[in-house]
Design an enzyme around this catalytic site. Structure first.
Site, PDB file in Angstrom:
ATOM      1  N   SER A 232       0.795  -1.237   0.000  1.00  0.00           N
ATOM      2  CA  SER A 232       0.000   0.000   0.000  1.00  0.00           C
ATOM      3  C   SER A 232       0.823   1.281   0.000  1.00  0.00           C
ATOM      4  CB  SER A 232      -0.952   0.010   1.197  1.00  0.00           C
ATOM      5  OG  SER A 232      -2.044  -0.850   0.967  1.00  0.00           O
TER       6      SER A 232
ATOM      7  N   LYS B 209      -0.014   3.804  -2.702  1.00  0.00           N
ATOM      8  CA  LYS B 209      -1.020   4.864  -2.600  1.00  0.00           C
ATOM      9  C   LYS B 209      -0.389   6.257  -2.556  1.00  0.00           C
ATOM     10  CE  LYS B 209      -4.587   2.043  -0.330  1.00  0.00           C
ATOM     11  NZ  LYS B 209      -3.916   0.744  -0.233  1.00  0.00           N
TER      12      LYS B 209
ATOM     13  N   SER C  44      -5.629   3.545   4.564  1.00  0.00           N
ATOM     14  CA  SER C  44      -5.185   2.671   3.479  1.00  0.00           C
ATOM     15  C   SER C  44      -6.375   2.024   2.760  1.00  0.00           C
ATOM     16  CB  SER C  44      -4.232   1.589   4.013  1.00  0.00           C
ATOM     17  OG  SER C  44      -3.408   1.103   2.967  1.00  0.00           O
TER      18      SER C  44
END
Length: 498
Positions: A138, A141, A331
């Site tokens: 993640s 992102k 997230s």
């Protein structure tokens, strides 16, 4: 002869009996004694009874509270970090390496790569395989945040609207990219639920009334803004079944969750239809008292709404900056994929996975970060096929914190804070990592064999440092790996490395 009784006789004076004393000649001292006794007894009684008639005694002066309980005469200066000074000393590379290298150890297999840079100058202070492509989880992102802020702008909002349908008696709910819709009223102070379907329904009823519409109304839904497969084939079926992600649509309730408070488990598999059915129910309730009825069932619109179609009502989402910050804090995979598609559409690309990956990679290069070696197969980081280096992540954090494009500063609030917020809220609590609590600000990344941490910290000398640490091939569930990341970041926070 008259009979007498035991009562006194009223007739005639009675003669004194022998030995008696006449009344007028009695001695007064027994009466005085009796009176004195009564007085002695009466005074305490009066003291006991008097408060009942007079009320309690007036309270005495209240003593002043201790100094620590008193309101301050002046407000103290806010306790904040001092402004960053470019004159603060840059840490020495050997000293930083000596602090980070020993603690960045894997637990049970796999490897960590990492990069630490001075934020203002870009000087490399620690480099362990920093140029090597890695599965970033993640942390990806962060790249999506940069693309969304550069293409859409921090203040942009997505509109969910209702337009006249292609036939009489029809209205079309048009998805405009807001997947954080609430079922109820709009909540302007919130990011999730900033726009509400109950509010949209009430506004639609007002518009229909103004147009003289009565009778039955049919609701259609237009979700044509997104194209291509709703589910990325690179995502593992187990992740979809576990609710890590769901099919992508340009409108959804609660980031495609049944309940905004429940962020795990099954999700709607057709978020657009679920939102449209909720809207139809709200429209039915709002129109019941004014002669409007809503037909059962919702259908997809046969085509995209035309640009010149009359708009009946609309509600706007939270800003892109606010959505980016929510995405980074918790997230949110679904929100990340949506922002990627919206960034693609804003630049003339399709609102698809291909459009999203293309725009993220292009905006990375446009921000001055070399992206030739970057491989993207999604924009949330759930896929194992992504490849990004620790150096590229450190450069992304540099661009956000100190780069020339000030639009990227809007992402700063989204970085979780060690021990305090978001996905770092429960970390930095033990003796080996607590030095980073409240100081480390970083995006986490977690997959089965992947852990990552990329962010920034101000060191003990007041120098802003950016970092990225990425572990691949790790033993699943090994607790020591997260601790290694946190220890490395905490070491930077305490570094007066000269």
């Amino acid at each position: 002869m008259t009979k007498t009784t035991g009562r006194e006789q009223p007739h005639g004076p009675r003669s004194p009996r022998p030995g008696s004393v006449k009344q007028g000649s009695r001695k007064p001292w027994p009466l005085a004694v009796a009176a004195l006794i009564l007085l002695v007894l009466a005074v305490p009684g009066a003291l006991l009874v008097a408060p009942g008639f007079l009320g309690p005694d007036a309270p005495g002066p209240t003593p002043a509270p201790p100094a620590w309980q008193q309101a301050p005469a002046t407000l103290p200066a806010p306790q904040v970090l001092a402004p960053l000074q470019p004159s603060a000393q840059v840490p020495a590379q050997p000293a930083v390496t000596a602090q980070v290298d020993p603690v960045l150890k894997t637990d049970g297999g796999g490897t960590f790569t990492g990069m630490v840079q001075d934020a203002l100058t870009g000087q490399v202070l620690f480099d362990r395989g920093g140029a090597e492509g890695r599965v970033p989880a993640s942390n990806l992102k962060l790249l999506t945040a940069v693309a969304a802020l550069r293409t859409l702008g921090p203040d942009h909002r997505f509109t969910t609207k209702v337009v006249q349908g292609p036939a009489a008696g029809q209205v079309v709910l048009v998805g405009g990219g807001d997947v954080l819709l609430a079922a109820g009223e709009s909540q302007p102070e919130q990011v999730m639920g900033h726009a509400g379907l109950a509010t949209l329904a009430a506004l639609t009823v007002e518009a229909l009334q103004a147009a003289g519409t009565t009778g039955d109304v049919k609701v259609l839904v237009d979700d044509s803004l997104f194209t291509g497969p709703a589910l990325n084939p690179a995502w593992q079926s187990g992740d979809v079944e576990a609710g890590e992600i769901a099919p992508l649509y340009p409108l959804a309730l609660n980031s495609a969750r049944f309940d905004p408070a429940v962020t795990t488990g099954p999700r709607p598999q057709d978020a657009a239809m679920a939102a449209a059915e909720e809207f139809a129910g709200r429209l039915r309730a709002a129109g019941a008292g004014v002669g409007l009825t809503v037909a059962a069932g919702v259908e997809r619109s046969p085509g995209a709404a035309q640009a010149n179609t009359a708009v009946l009502a609309g509600v706007e989402s939270a800003t892109v900056a606010e959505q980016v910050n929510l995405m980074l804090q918790v997230s949110d995979n679904y929100l990340a994929e949506t922002l990627g598609r919206m960034a693609g559409a804003a630049t003339g690309r399709p609102g698809s996975n291909d459009g999203a990956t293309a725009v993220v990679k292009a905006e990375l290069a446009a921000a001055g970060i070399p992206s030739d070696a970057v491989t993207l197969v999604d924009v949330c980081g759930l896929a194992m096929g992504n490849q990004v280096s620790a150096r590229q992540f450190a450069e992304v954090v540099r661009a956000i914190t100190t780069g020339a494009d000030t639009r990227l500063r809007a992402a700063l609030d989204g970085f979780p804070v060690g021990g305090l917020s978001g996905t770092l809220g429960t970390r930095y609590g033990d003796a080996t990592t607590s030095g980073g609590a409240g100081l480390v600000r970083a995006k986490t990344g977690t997959l089965n064999t992947v852990l990552a941490l990329s962010g920034y910290v101000v060191d003990a000398d007041g120098r802003l440092l950016v970092f990225s640490f990425i572990g691949n091939g790790l033993a699943p569930g090994a607790a020591g790996n997260k601790e290694a990341l946190d220890r490395a970041a905490a070491a930077l926070a305490g570094c007066g490395c000269r």
